[in-house]
Design an enzyme around this catalytic site. Structure first.
Site, PDB file in Angstrom:
ATOM      1  N   THR A  53       0.957  -1.061  -0.070  1.00 14.82           N
ATOM      2  CA  THR A  53       0.221  -0.157  -0.032  1.00 14.82           C
ATOM      3  C   THR A  53       0.860   1.228   0.082  1.00 14.82           C
ATOM      4  O   THR A  53       1.618   1.606   0.965  1.00 14.82           O
ATOM      5  CB  THR A  53      -0.812   0.158   1.211  1.00 14.82           C
ATOM      6  OG1 THR A  53      -1.586  -1.215   1.350  1.00 14.82           O
ATOM      7  CG2 THR A  53      -1.892   1.164   1.232  1.00 14.82           C
TER       8      THR A  53
ATOM      9  N   LYS B 233      -7.377   1.482  -3.356  1.00 19.10           N
ATOM     10  CA  LYS B 233      -7.016   1.302  -1.952  1.00 19.10           C
ATOM     11  C   LYS B 233      -7.334   2.637  -0.893  1.00 19.10           C
ATOM     12  O   LYS B 233      -7.809   2.207   0.098  1.00 19.10           O
ATOM     13  CB  LYS B 233      -5.435   0.958  -1.694  1.00 19.10           C
ATOM     14  CG  LYS B 233      -5.113   0.667  -0.361  1.00 19.10           C
ATOM     15  CD  LYS B 233      -5.684  -0.659   0.037  1.00 19.10           C
ATOM     16  CE  LYS B 233      -5.044  -1.052   1.679  1.00 19.10           C
ATOM     17  NZ  LYS B 233      -5.662  -2.187   1.971  1.00 19.10           N
TER      18      LYS B 233
ATOM     19  N   LYS C 242      -0.428   5.474   8.223  1.00 15.31           N
ATOM     20  CA  LYS C 242       0.508   5.545   6.792  1.00 15.31           C
ATOM     21  C   LYS C 242      -0.559   5.637   5.729  1.00 15.31           C
ATOM     22  O   LYS C 242      -0.440   6.535   4.851  1.00 15.31           O
ATOM     23  CB  LYS C 242       1.304   4.481   6.822  1.00 15.31           C
ATOM     24  CG  LYS C 242       2.197   4.412   5.444  1.00 15.31           C
ATOM     25  CD  LYS C 242       2.300   3.113   4.779  1.00 15.31           C
ATOM     26  CE  LYS C 242       1.475   2.023   4.938  1.00 15.31           C
ATOM     27  NZ  LYS C 242       1.264   1.023   3.812  1.00 15.31           N
TER      28      LYS C 242
HETATM   29  N1  LIG Z   1      -1.316  -6.382   7.590  1.00 18.90           N
HETATM   30  C1  LIG Z   1      -2.430  -6.056   7.050  1.00 18.90           C
HETATM   31  O1  LIG Z   1      -3.350  -6.375   7.604  1.00 18.90           O
HETATM   32  C2  LIG Z   1      -2.386  -5.517   5.716  1.00 18.90           C
HETATM   33  C3  LIG Z   1      -3.466  -5.529   4.936  1.00 18.90           C
HETATM   34  C4  LIG Z   1      -3.470  -4.944   3.497  1.00 18.90           C
HETATM   35  C5  LIG Z   1      -2.457  -4.468   3.252  1.00 18.90           C
HETATM   36  N2  LIG Z   1      -1.133  -4.222   3.896  1.00 18.90           N
HETATM   37  C6  LIG Z   1      -0.048  -3.495   3.434  1.00 18.90           C
HETATM   38  O2  LIG Z   1       0.896  -4.318   3.010  1.00 18.90           O
HETATM   39  C7  LIG Z   1       2.123  -4.038   3.229  1.00 18.90           C
HETATM   40  C8  LIG Z   1       2.888  -5.022   4.081  1.00 18.90           C
HETATM   41  O3  LIG Z   1       2.185  -5.216   5.407  1.00 18.90           O
HETATM   42  P1  LIG Z   1       2.392  -6.157   6.299  1.00 18.90           P
HETATM   43  O4  LIG Z   1       1.483  -6.409   7.476  1.00 18.90           O
HETATM   44  O5  LIG Z   1       3.211  -7.676   5.469  1.00 18.90           O
HETATM   45  O6  LIG Z   1       3.936  -5.642   6.851  1.00 18.90           O
HETATM   46  P2  LIG Z   1       5.212  -6.221   7.634  1.00 18.90           P
HETATM   47  O7  LIG Z   1       4.816  -7.373   8.330  1.00 18.90           O
HETATM   48  O8  LIG Z   1       5.703  -5.132   8.565  1.00 18.90           O
HETATM   49  O9  LIG Z   1       5.999  -6.664   6.478  1.00 18.90           O
HETATM   50  C9  LIG Z   1       6.716  -5.616   5.739  1.00 18.90           C
HETATM   51  C10 LIG Z   1       7.778  -6.324   4.904  1.00 18.90           C
HETATM   52  O10 LIG Z   1       8.541  -5.424   4.103  1.00 18.90           O
HETATM   53  C11 LIG Z   1       9.907  -5.583   4.301  1.00 18.90           C
HETATM   54  N3  LIG Z   1      10.583  -4.189   4.416  1.00 18.90           N
HETATM   55  C12 LIG Z   1      10.252  -3.260   4.834  1.00 18.90           C
HETATM   56  N4  LIG Z   1      11.062  -1.866   4.449  1.00 18.90           N
HETATM   57  C13 LIG Z   1      11.975  -2.789   3.712  1.00 18.90           C
HETATM   58  C14 LIG Z   1      12.939  -2.020   3.259  1.00 18.90           C
HETATM   59  N5  LIG Z   1      13.496  -0.698   3.274  1.00 18.90           N
HETATM   60  N6  LIG Z   1      13.778  -2.747   2.412  1.00 18.90           N
HETATM   61  C15 LIG Z   1      13.615  -4.109   2.120  1.00 18.90           C
HETATM   62  N7  LIG Z   1      12.445  -4.951   2.935  1.00 18.90           N
HETATM   63  C16 LIG Z   1      11.581  -4.071   3.615  1.00 18.90           C
HETATM   64  C17 LIG Z   1       9.953  -6.213   5.825  1.00 18.90           C
HETATM   65  O11 LIG Z   1      11.131  -6.779   6.116  1.00 18.90           O
HETATM   66  P3  LIG Z   1      11.696  -7.015   7.436  1.00 18.90           P
HETATM   67  O12 LIG Z   1      11.241  -8.210   7.904  1.00 18.90           O
HETATM   68  O13 LIG Z   1      13.361  -6.965   7.485  1.00 18.90           O
HETATM   69  O14 LIG Z   1      11.142  -6.121   8.526  1.00 18.90           O
HETATM   70  C18 LIG Z   1       8.963  -6.982   5.810  1.00 18.90           C
HETATM   71  O15 LIG Z   1       9.163  -8.123   4.950  1.00 18.90           O
HETATM   72  C19 LIG Z   1       1.935  -2.464   3.633  1.00 18.90           C
HETATM   73  O16 LIG Z   1       2.137  -1.825   2.611  1.00 18.90           O
HETATM   74  C20 LIG Z   1       0.771  -2.550   4.307  1.00 18.90           C
HETATM   75  O17 LIG Z   1       0.119  -1.485   4.323  1.00 18.90           O
HETATM   76  C21 LIG Z   1      -1.216  -4.870   5.134  1.00 18.90           C
END
Ligand SMILES: NC(=O)c1ccc[n+]([C@@H]2O[C@H](COP(=O)([O-])OP(=O)(O)OC[C@H]3O[C@@H](n4cnc5c(N)ncnc54)[C@H](OP(=O)(O)O)[C@@H]3O)[C@@H](O)[C@H]2O)c1
Length: 291
Positions: A96, A171, A239
């Site tokens: 997102t 979104k 965010k």
């Molecule tokens: N969780 C939900 O319910 C949900 C629902 C819809 C959409 N989303 C969206 O989907 C996306 C991911 O969400 P998530 O819940 O999966 O988040 P998350 O668990 O925090 O995972 C984020 C991922 O991105 C990686 N990352 C972040 N910064 C990075 C960088 N600079 N370089 C390389 N890798 C990096 C992290 O690596 P590390 O493991 O090293 O931290 C991790 O693998 C976000 O944009 C969120 O808004 C989430």
């Protein structure tokens, strides 16, 4: 198909798993190596040390990282995916992020002969794990036609909305809906409790009427028992709302309720709730002081 998946977080880990289960070759990269190691231990696939190494040789590269900066880093940064991607390959972004970063990355990808789709998702952790995400896509129809069959591995709905950026704008529409809904539900539950009503009975009847929502069906109970150590974090919601508020400054749309809810979420952050599910907004109402 030879694929790569960058970002094995709450969402990316199971999404990449569905690709492997569907029979695709998957090469994964995660910044924190332990998650990639856990992924290859669970699913069949290959772990790569950098986004570039994961993307090299892949026909389709998927990403699901945190925000615009993270996305720029894994695509354009040193060891980023774009430089390694083959001519004619396709990058599908499930992060997102802003519509602006989607357009900018699509241009950079195009310069290298690589296709780009912005494809943010809705459905949360459960949707990712059950392969039941809703995916809203922006980009060229021919590129969409290539990616759509692959994305069905983890989707229950996939729609091409329009040109690059349209997925992210959709979104934003989704998150604007959620902001108002969740604050209304919090106010309603708090009002009902303070009125001395039996909230279970109240929900039992109003959830059959016009006030029913996914939020009411899936989050009212956890809000009532003050449970917030799951779900979609306050930090993530802020965010997303700030991406929408920023876009609204450009397109002139009024978002008064969204802006207010964003400030309430900031108050939750200040109370230590950065990782709480954003339904924790109700905690502000339960306190005697106003936010
Ligand atoms: N969780 C939900 O319910 C949900 C629902 C819809 C959409 N989303 C969206 O989907 C996306 C991911 O969400 P998530 O819940 O999966 O988040 P998350 O668990 O925090 O995972 C984020 C991922 O991105 C990686 N990352 C972040 N910064 C990075 C960088 N600079 N370089 C390389 N890798 C990096 C992290 O690596 P590390 O493991 O090293 O931290 C991790 O693998 C976000 O944009 C969120 O808004 C989430």
């Amino acid at each position: 198909m030879r694929t790569a998946f960058i970002g094995l977080g709450v969402m990316g880990f199971p999404m990449a798993g569905h690709l492997a289960r569907a029979g695709h070759e998957v090469s994964v990269y995660n910044r924190t190596r332990a998650k990639a190691e856990a992924w290859v231990a669970k699913f069949s696939g290959r772990q790569a040390d950098t986004p570039a190494k994961a993307a090299a040789g892949a026909e389709m590269v998927f990403a699901c990282v945190g925000n615009d900066d993270d996305l720029r880093s894994v695509t354009l940064g040193e060891e980023g995916a774009f430089a390694a991607m083959a001519d004619g390959s396709l990058f599908v972004d499930h992060t997102t992020a802003s519509a602006q970063v989607a357009r900018a990355l699509a241009d950079r990808a195009h310069d290298r002969g690589v296709g780009f789709l912005d494809a943010p998702v809705s459905g949360g952790q459960a949707g990712a794990e059950n392969g039941q995400l809703a995916i809203m896509v922006g980009g060229d129809p021919a590129l969409f036609a290539r990616a759509e069959p692959v994305m069905w591995a983890y989707a229950k709905a996939i729609t091409l909305i329009g040109p690059v950026g349209s997925g992210q704008l959709t979104k934003m529409v989704n998150q604007i809906c959620l902001a108002g809904l969740i604050q209304a539900l919090a106010e309603a539950l708090n009002f009902g409790a303070r009125s001395g009503l039996d909230t279970e009975k109240v929900l039992g009847v109003i959830s059959k009427g016009a006030a029913q929502s996914w939020m009411m069906d899936n989050r009212a109970q956890t809000m009532l028992v003050d449970e917030f150590d799951f779900g979609f974090a306050v930090d993530w919601m802020r965010k997303d709302l700030n991406i929408a508020l920023d876009e609204a400054r450009r397109n002139g749309a009024g978002l008064p309720v969204t802006a207010l809810v964003d400030q309430f979420l900031a108050a939750v952050q200040q109370r230590g709730g950065r990782r709480w599910d954003y339904t924790s907004l109700i905690r502000l109402l339960r306190q005697t002081v106003s936010p």
